[in-house]
Design a protein around this motif. Structure first.
Motif, PDB file in Angstrom:
ATOM      1  N   PRO A 256      -4.767  14.636   8.659  1.00 10.18           N
ATOM      2  CA  PRO A 256      -3.824  15.622   8.132  1.00 10.18           C
ATOM      3  C   PRO A 256      -2.969  15.003   7.031  1.00 10.18           C
ATOM      4  O   PRO A 256      -2.847  13.765   6.950  1.00 10.18           O
ATOM      5  N   PRO A 257      -2.379  15.812   6.177  1.00 12.11           N
ATOM      6  CA  PRO A 257      -1.503  15.266   5.137  1.00 12.11           C
ATOM      7  C   PRO A 257      -0.205  14.713   5.740  1.00 12.11           C
ATOM      8  O   PRO A 257       0.211  15.132   6.825  1.00 12.11           O
ATOM      9  N   GLN A 258       0.396  13.771   5.031  1.00 13.68           N
ATOM     10  CA  GLN A 258       1.688  13.203   5.447  1.00 13.68           C
ATOM     11  C   GLN A 258       1.647  12.686   6.890  1.00 13.68           C
ATOM     12  O   GLN A 258       2.571  12.928   7.677  1.00 13.68           O
ATOM     13  N   ALA A 259       0.575  11.980   7.217  1.00 17.21           N
ATOM     14  CA  ALA A 259       0.442  11.444   8.569  1.00 17.21           C
ATOM     15  C   ALA A 259      -0.200  10.066   8.511  1.00 17.21           C
ATOM     16  O   ALA A 259      -1.043   9.797   7.656  1.00 17.21           O
TER      17      ALA A 259
ATOM     18  N   ALA B  12       0.832  -1.204   0.000  1.00 14.51           N
ATOM     19  CA  ALA B  12       0.000   0.000   0.000  1.00 14.51           C
ATOM     20  C   ALA B  12       0.868   1.256   0.000  1.00 14.51           C
ATOM     21  O   ALA B  12       0.561   2.243  -0.686  1.00 14.51           O
ATOM     22  N   LYS B  13       1.952   1.208   0.740  1.00 16.11           N
ATOM     23  CA  LYS B  13       2.867   2.357   0.787  1.00 16.11           C
ATOM     24  C   LYS B  13       3.487   2.613  -0.582  1.00 16.11           C
ATOM     25  O   LYS B  13       3.542   3.754  -1.066  1.00 16.11           O
ATOM     26  N   GLU B  14       3.941   1.561  -1.226  1.00 12.92           N
ATOM     27  CA  GLU B  14       4.599   1.707  -2.522  1.00 12.92           C
ATOM     28  C   GLU B  14       3.617   2.138  -3.609  1.00 12.92           C
ATOM     29  O   GLU B  14       4.010   2.762  -4.593  1.00 12.92           O
ATOM     30  N   SER B  15       2.333   1.859  -3.413  1.00 12.65           N
ATOM     31  CA  SER B  15       1.336   2.216  -4.427  1.00 12.65           C
ATOM     32  C   SER B  15       1.088   3.718  -4.479  1.00 12.65           C
ATOM     33  O   SER B  15       0.502   4.219  -5.448  1.00 12.65           O
ATOM     34  N   GLY B  16       1.499   4.423  -3.422  1.00  8.53           N
ATOM     35  CA  GLY B  16       1.242   5.852  -3.354  1.00  8.53           C
ATOM     36  C   GLY B  16      -0.158   6.192  -2.875  1.00  8.53           C
ATOM     37  O   GLY B  16      -0.552   7.362  -2.860  1.00  8.53           O
ATOM     38  N   ARG B  17      -0.925   5.171  -2.455  1.00 10.32           N
ATOM     39  CA  ARG B  17      -2.294   5.389  -1.980  1.00 10.32           C
ATOM     40  C   ARG B  17      -2.435   4.849  -0.557  1.00 10.32           C
ATOM     41  O   ARG B  17      -3.380   4.133  -0.226  1.00 10.32           O
ATOM     42  N   LEU B  18      -1.499   5.219   0.288  1.00 15.24           N
ATOM     43  CA  LEU B  18      -1.474   4.701   1.659  1.00 15.24           C
ATOM     44  C   LEU B  18      -2.599   5.315   2.484  1.00 15.24           C
ATOM     45  O   LEU B  18      -2.767   6.527   2.522  1.00 15.24           O
ATOM     46  N   HIS B  19      -3.376   4.440   3.128  1.00 14.21           N
ATOM     47  CA  HIS B  19      -4.455   4.921   3.985  1.00 14.21           C
ATOM     48  C   HIS B  19      -3.855   5.609   5.210  1.00 14.21           C
ATOM     49  O   HIS B  19      -2.744   5.287   5.646  1.00 14.21           O
TER      50      HIS B  19
END
Length: 314
Positions: free
Chosen positions: A148-151, A21-28
């Motif tokens: 929040p973004p980047q969290a 999920a992290k590598e997909s760029g769509r991490l929850h």
């Protein structure tokens, strides 16, 4: 694996799911890490947090930072400014409070309202949902509803209490299972405990419980619970009496006994949904024992009767 600061034992599939999920760029933004106590959920969450915060894993372990990695060193020394680990605090007497307070969760929300100090991500670990009151659970919804973004927030659940639907619906869930016998023995070998040879069998894939079971009373209570469950529904009076007496030694013995019984019922409910009602009834007995300081032997007798009734009605 010896040079990894936090070696992973088991849980490879769950780790791979998160990293994908992290590598997909769509991490929850929020992840429930769910499973019984003693299987390494906090360690697992810390490993994932280290990846989010920029630790460089080894070639063999995609989330295992080596001991000399500067990010993991900051994390292990509780000195990383972009990681906040929330758990029960000690009171003025030095004993752990019953719940994670609403003020602690508000501090977590305030932490997420700030920009990352090191320009990357902000990561929170809430350990655990089972140890939160209704006010603190409602407070955490603020971050879940307005991420929040980047969290990213990891919420640990020991599965001893249902997760509120309003929380679960806003999270992805990683379900961790008890460890294999080989992994359990490997973890026990790293622990500086004097444990009996059969400890790997006694903890049933949950090596983190070894310290709890080190005393003779709690070991006897855990063993009595396992023996009783194996003998059901045909347990005789001697087996029933032995189970109640072992669990009734003290609060800790009852706690271990109840955990064994409720864990068994929870597993049963996975394939036979009717056992969910039995699980809730058992939880009510445990909650009553804690809130009203019911004698452990009385609570154990109620829990055994609940189990007998459940078998008799099926």
């Amino acid at each position: 694996m010896s040079d990894v600061a936090l070696p992973l034992f088991g849980h490879g599939e769950a780790q791979a799911e998160f990293l994908s999920a992290k590598e997909s760029g769509r991490l929850h933004h929020a992840w429930i890490i769910e499973g019984p106590s003693g299987i390494g959920k906090a360690r697992f969450a810390t490993r994932l947090a280290s990846v989010m915060l920029g630790a460089k894993p080894t070639d063999e372990d995609p989330a295992g930072a080596p001991v000399n990695d500067p990010v993991i060193q900051k994390i292990l020394s509780s000195g990383h400014p972009d990681l906040k680990h929330v758990h029960r605090e000690a009171n003025e007497k030095g004993t752990l409070k019953q719940d994670i307070s609403v003020d602690q969760v508000r501090d977590l929300n305030a932490f997420f309202s700030l920009k990352p100090a090191l320009g990357g991500w902000r990561v929170g670990i809430l350990d655990a949902l089972d140890e939160m009151n209704i006010s603190s659970l409602n407070a955490v919804l603020k971050t879940l509803e307005e991420p929040p973004p980047q969290a990213v927030l990891f919420l640990i659940s020991h599965a001893t209490a249902p997760v509120l639907p309003t929380i679960r619906s806003r999270c992805q869930t990683l379900r961790l299972k008890p460890l294999s016998t080989a992994d359990t023995k490997a973890v026990l070998d790293t622990m500086e405990l004097e444990t009996p040879a059969d400890m790997a069998d006694l903890v049933r894939g949950r090596p983190g419980r070894a310290a709890e079971l080190a005393g003779p009373k709690v070991m006897a209570a855990a063993s009595a619970a396992q023996s009783l469950l194996k003998s059901m529904p045909s347990a005789n009076e001697a087996q029933l009496s032995h189970a109640i007496l072992s669990a009734g030694e003290d609060d800790q013995a009852f706690g271990i006994f109840a955990e064994e019984v409720l864990g068994w019922i929870s597993d049963k409910a996975d394939t036979e949904p009717g056992w969910s009602e039995v699980w809730f009834e058992g939880q009510q007995i445990i909650a009553t024992q804690r809130s009203l300081h019911m004698p452990p032997a009385q609570a154990a007798s109620k829990l055994v009767s609940c189990l007998q009734s459940a078998f008799a009605s099926r």
